[in-house]
Design an enzyme around this catalytic site. Sequence first.
Site, mmCIF file in Angstrom:
data_model
loop_
_atom_site.group_PDB
_atom_site.id
_atom_site.type_symbol
_atom_site.label_atom_id
_atom_site.label_comp_id
_atom_site.label_asym_id
_atom_site.label_seq_id
_atom_site.Cartn_x
_atom_site.Cartn_y
_atom_site.Cartn_z
ATOM 1 N N ASN A 208 27.973 -24.708 -0.047
ATOM 2 C CA ASN A 208 26.767 -24.254 0.640
ATOM 3 C C ASN A 208 25.852 -25.449 0.890
ATOM 4 O OD1 ASN A 208 24.961 -24.586 -1.750
ATOM 5 N ND2 ASN A 208 26.221 -22.924 -2.581
ATOM 6 N N ASP A 277 29.499 -18.227 -4.816
ATOM 7 C CA ASP A 277 29.761 -16.881 -5.340
ATOM 8 C C ASP A 277 31.237 -16.500 -5.262
ATOM 9 O OD1 ASP A 277 27.045 -16.293 -5.920
ATOM 10 O OD2 ASP A 277 26.696 -15.925 -3.795
ATOM 11 N N LYS A 287 47.712 -30.024 2.063
ATOM 12 C CA LYS A 287 46.826 -29.720 3.188
ATOM 13 C C LYS A 287 47.497 -28.730 4.137
ATOM 14 C CE LYS A 287 44.601 -31.754 7.230
ATOM 15 N NZ LYS A 287 44.402 -32.975 8.038
ATOM 16 N N PRO A 303 32.675 -16.993 -11.666
ATOM 17 C CA PRO A 303 31.918 -16.506 -12.833
ATOM 18 C C PRO A 303 30.419 -16.458 -12.528
ATOM 19 C CG PRO A 303 33.488 -18.201 -13.481
ATOM 20 C CD PRO A 303 33.474 -18.198 -11.995
ATOM 21 N N ILE A 305 27.101 -17.237 -13.772
ATOM 22 C CA ILE A 305 26.586 -18.107 -14.832
ATOM 23 C C ILE A 305 25.437 -17.460 -15.582
ATOM 24 C CG2 ILE A 305 25.449 -20.315 -15.309
ATOM 25 C CD1 ILE A 305 27.059 -21.504 -12.988
ATOM 26 N N PHE A 322 16.892 -18.589 -9.975
ATOM 27 C CA PHE A 322 16.399 -18.829 -8.616
ATOM 28 C C PHE A 322 17.101 -17.855 -7.670
ATOM 29 C CE2 PHE A 322 14.586 -22.524 -10.354
ATOM 30 C CZ PHE A 322 13.779 -23.156 -9.407
ATOM 31 N N LYS A 336 17.249 -9.002 -8.954
ATOM 32 C CA LYS A 336 18.028 -10.014 -9.674
ATOM 33 C C LYS A 336 17.422 -10.280 -11.040
ATOM 34 C CE LYS A 336 20.021 -14.656 -9.168
ATOM 35 N NZ LYS A 336 20.221 -15.819 -8.248
ATOM 36 N N LYS A 340 20.019 -9.650 -14.157
ATOM 37 C CA LYS A 340 20.480 -10.809 -14.929
ATOM 38 C C LYS A 340 19.779 -10.927 -16.277
ATOM 39 C CE LYS A 340 22.743 -12.169 -11.208
ATOM 40 N NZ LYS A 340 24.202 -12.008 -11.067
#
Length: 405
Positions: A208, A277, A287, A303, A305, A322, A336, A340
Amino acid sequence: MEQKSILVGVGGGIAAYKSAALCSFLVKRGFDVQVLMTEHATRFIQPLTLQALTKHPVIFDTFAEPNPSEIAHIAVADRALLYVIAPATANLIAKLAHGLADDMVTTTALAATCKTVVAPAMNVHMYDHPAVQHNLGILRERGVIVMDPGEGPLACGYTGKGRMPEPEDITSVIEALLSESRDLLGLRIVITAGPTVEDIDPVRYLSNRSSGKMGYALARQAVARGASVTLVSGPTHLDPVSGAKMVYVRSTEQMLSGVQEAMEDADVLIAAAAPADYRPARVFGQKWKKLDGLPQIELEETPDILATINRSRVHGQTLVGFAAETRDVVSFGKRKLEEKGLDLIVVNDVSQPGAGFDVDTNQVVLLSKSGDVDPLPMMAKSSVADRILTQVKQIRGQRNGERTV
């Protein structure tokens, strides 16, 4: 703040004009400021300007000894609580790294035993040159606080990394370094930063746009405020944070492992990274070639975290997350926060100018477990980092029966 002597060394670059604003900020905050200049710096800004702002004569001639009872560069070095060199040109950085002393700025640097902050400013290609990066590495190894230059249009016409850090950001770092309380002293903080990379084949990967700048700003400010910091970083182009333990990882799985190990004896986790994600369920060993046709890539979740650490955390550990959103940031952030099991979440709309990826500013909202909603204005990421760290300190201070700082 009570009177404290700050040395400001000004190098010979176009960014020398910013030294006037830096001196003004420091004087307004109650610091006693003594300016030193190289001869070349006087070509860009008149010493009289800085003298008017600081109410002290500017020293730039190594052979001028206004007080016969003392040696100027030794005397000012002895009185200083901190020495900031801004702007620091490539030439000045090279002198500092190799112990050369042929002007007031570098001569005083050798005599000073206080903390030193260096704010580089130069052309983007000069900053990226291996010799400059090597010299900056030498300074960091000696304990010098090297600030990251800003990015944007440069005086030479290029656009890129090389702008002198803004005077208000330099002032923030100075205030944190000279804070009498060192308010996070003894606190052990784990910070994650940057993206993670999930390989598709030996050439391609999923990732990302995270630059890691927010996490690195948090680490720098936490170190400056006395915390013991472990920075678990995905792939970035940022310089290591002086004073922090650096743990470099690539994948989300590796980041989780790094965080789990660091959290065994930590008090706080600030998860500023943007881990991927999803990852390919199968990684191609070679390749993938076009002649092999269109690859079918099945994805699986990586996973989680924060959720994993929340399940295993011990009593007294504080978790901060965040959330980078593009709409409904508060509602998604609250969800969230609850899912979490976080104590605090920092949310922002990354679609807004100046608040997204790979910029030096941010505009966030702090949502706490207690229900507080604190929207912050657009500000430098270093300032955002300080606000987050202060909130963490307050959260820990509100708890009864556990160690706080």
